[in-house]
Motif scaffolding. Structure first.
Motif, mmCIF file in Angstrom:
data_model
loop_
_atom_site.group_PDB
_atom_site.id
_atom_site.type_symbol
_atom_site.label_atom_id
_atom_site.label_comp_id
_atom_site.label_asym_id
_atom_site.label_seq_id
_atom_site.Cartn_x
_atom_site.Cartn_y
_atom_site.Cartn_z
ATOM 1 N N ALA A 1 -31.201 98.945 -46.064
ATOM 2 C CA ALA A 1 -29.891 99.376 -45.567
ATOM 3 C C ALA A 1 -28.904 98.210 -45.524
ATOM 4 N N ASN A 2 -27.625 98.549 -45.476
ATOM 5 C CA ASN A 2 -26.575 97.559 -45.283
ATOM 6 C C ASN A 2 -26.348 97.381 -43.782
ATOM 7 N N TRP A 3 -26.700 96.226 -43.258
ATOM 8 C CA TRP A 3 -26.536 95.916 -41.849
ATOM 9 C C TRP A 3 -25.132 95.366 -41.612
ATOM 10 N N ILE A 4 -24.653 95.497 -40.379
ATOM 11 C CA ILE A 4 -23.350 94.971 -39.977
ATOM 12 C C ILE A 4 -23.583 93.673 -39.200
ATOM 13 N N VAL A 5 -22.842 92.629 -39.528
ATOM 14 C CA VAL A 5 -22.889 91.401 -38.736
ATOM 15 C C VAL A 5 -22.025 91.654 -37.502
ATOM 16 N N SER A 6 -22.674 91.731 -36.322
ATOM 17 C CA SER A 6 -21.913 92.043 -35.113
ATOM 18 C C SER A 6 -21.468 90.799 -34.365
ATOM 19 N N SER A 7 -22.183 89.681 -34.535
ATOM 20 C CA SER A 7 -21.720 88.441 -33.916
ATOM 21 C C SER A 7 -22.410 87.243 -34.546
ATOM 22 N N THR A 8 -21.756 86.099 -34.423
ATOM 23 C CA THR A 8 -22.334 84.820 -34.827
ATOM 24 C C THR A 8 -21.936 83.801 -33.773
ATOM 25 N N SER A 9 -22.788 82.811 -33.585
ATOM 26 C CA SER A 9 -22.451 81.727 -32.670
ATOM 27 C C SER A 9 -23.182 80.474 -33.122
ATOM 28 N N ALA A 10 -22.629 79.333 -32.717
ATOM 29 C CA ALA A 10 -23.237 78.065 -33.100
ATOM 30 C C ALA A 10 -23.186 77.107 -31.925
ATOM 31 N N ASP B 1 -24.703 72.801 -31.060
ATOM 32 C CA ASP B 1 -25.043 71.575 -31.779
ATOM 33 C C ASP B 1 -26.407 71.679 -32.439
ATOM 34 N N ASN B 2 -27.288 72.555 -31.893
ATOM 35 C CA ASN B 2 -28.674 72.609 -32.350
ATOM 36 C C ASN B 2 -29.072 73.886 -33.072
ATOM 37 N N SER B 3 -28.213 74.913 -33.067
ATOM 38 C CA SER B 3 -28.645 76.179 -33.660
ATOM 39 C C SER B 3 -27.465 77.048 -34.072
ATOM 40 N N VAL B 4 -27.787 78.018 -34.909
ATOM 41 C CA VAL B 4 -26.844 79.068 -35.295
ATOM 42 C C VAL B 4 -27.543 80.395 -35.020
ATOM 43 N N THR B 5 -26.835 81.321 -34.391
ATOM 44 C CA THR B 5 -27.389 82.637 -34.094
ATOM 45 C C THR B 5 -26.538 83.698 -34.781
ATOM 46 N N VAL B 6 -27.218 84.630 -35.444
ATOM 47 C CA VAL B 6 -26.565 85.754 -36.112
ATOM 48 C C VAL B 6 -27.177 87.025 -35.549
ATOM 49 N N VAL B 7 -26.325 87.990 -35.195
ATOM 50 C CA VAL B 7 -26.800 89.282 -34.713
ATOM 51 C C VAL B 7 -26.340 90.348 -35.696
ATOM 52 N N LEU B 8 -27.308 91.133 -36.190
ATOM 53 C CA LEU B 8 -27.046 92.220 -37.124
ATOM 54 C C LEU B 8 -27.325 93.544 -36.424
ATOM 55 N N GLU B 9 -26.562 94.580 -36.775
ATOM 56 C CA GLU B 9 -26.783 95.903 -36.187
ATOM 57 C C GLU B 9 -26.788 96.972 -37.265
ATOM 58 N N LEU B 10 -27.535 98.035 -36.969
ATOM 59 C CA LEU B 10 -27.658 99.170 -37.881
ATOM 60 C C LEU B 10 -27.887 100.420 -37.051
ATOM 61 N N SER B 11 -27.175 101.492 -37.362
ATOM 62 C CA SER B 11 -27.373 102.774 -36.689
ATOM 63 C C SER B 11 -27.701 103.837 -37.710
ATOM 64 N N ARG B 12 -28.762 104.577 -37.446
ATOM 65 C CA ARG B 12 -29.120 105.759 -38.234
ATOM 66 C C ARG B 12 -29.892 106.657 -37.286
ATOM 67 N N ALA B 13 -29.371 107.851 -37.093
ATOM 68 C CA ALA B 13 -29.931 108.777 -36.102
ATOM 69 C C ALA B 13 -31.436 108.885 -36.241
ATOM 70 N N GLU C 1 -35.685 88.537 -33.293
ATOM 71 C CA GLU C 1 -35.953 89.577 -32.298
ATOM 72 C C GLU C 1 -35.327 90.879 -32.781
ATOM 73 N N LEU C 2 -36.142 91.921 -32.888
ATOM 74 C CA LEU C 2 -35.654 93.232 -33.302
ATOM 75 C C LEU C 2 -35.773 94.179 -32.116
ATOM 76 N N THR C 3 -34.665 94.838 -31.780
ATOM 77 C CA THR C 3 -34.648 95.825 -30.708
ATOM 78 C C THR C 3 -34.273 97.170 -31.309
ATOM 79 N N ALA C 4 -35.086 98.189 -31.031
ATOM 80 C CA ALA C 4 -34.806 99.554 -31.493
ATOM 81 C C ALA C 4 -34.570 100.428 -30.269
#
Length: 131
Positions: A31-40, A42-54, A71-74
């Motif tokens: 599936a095509n996921w949506i990038v919902s947030s990014t943050s950085a 000095d030591n790391s980069v975090t990307v959060v992806l989201e997907l909705s399908r009933a 970490e995957l949350t359903a």
């Protein structure tokens, strides 16, 4: 088409679907996921992806730093109980399979040996691979 790198997300089933035309290992990995947030920091980069399908909302958090953390949350949005399977199906290049072990709460659970078809009892020890 199989993914042979990264960490494919198998959801909501692992293996073949009982519904003709559905992809092996579920729809989340293709599936095509949506990038919902990014943050950085000095030591790391975090990307959060989201997907909705009933009936599911999925959220996948990836932290790139000294170590890689995922970490995957359903979330089931329906009022009905829904059964699903999940696997973060990693691919790692290893020099020797005999040197690989898995540590964690899986040590206390029985498991299916897909090579033999046998369900094996929990050993309380790290899971090791011989073949």
């Amino acid at each position: 088409k199989p993914n042979r790198g990264g960490i494919p997300i198998c959801f909501p089933w692992f293996g073949q679907s009982s519904n003709p035309g559905e992809p092996a290992h579920g729809w989340a990995r293709v599936a095509n996921w949506i990038v919902s947030s990014t943050s950085a920091t000095d030591n790391s980069v975090t990307v959060v992806l989201e997907l909705s399908r009933a009936p599911f909302d999925l959220r996948y958090r990836i932290r790139f730093g000294d170590t890689l953390t995922t970490e995957l949350t359903a979330t089931n949005r329906s009022d009905d109980e829904v059964t699903c399977e999940v696997a973060l199906h990693t691919y790692f290049a290893v020099g020797s399979i005999a040197a690989v072990s898995v540590h964690g709460p899986l040590e206390e659970l029985p498991f299916l040996d897909q090579l033999t078809g046998e369900t094996r009892p929990a050993t309380g020890e790290s899971i090791r691979f011989t073949q």
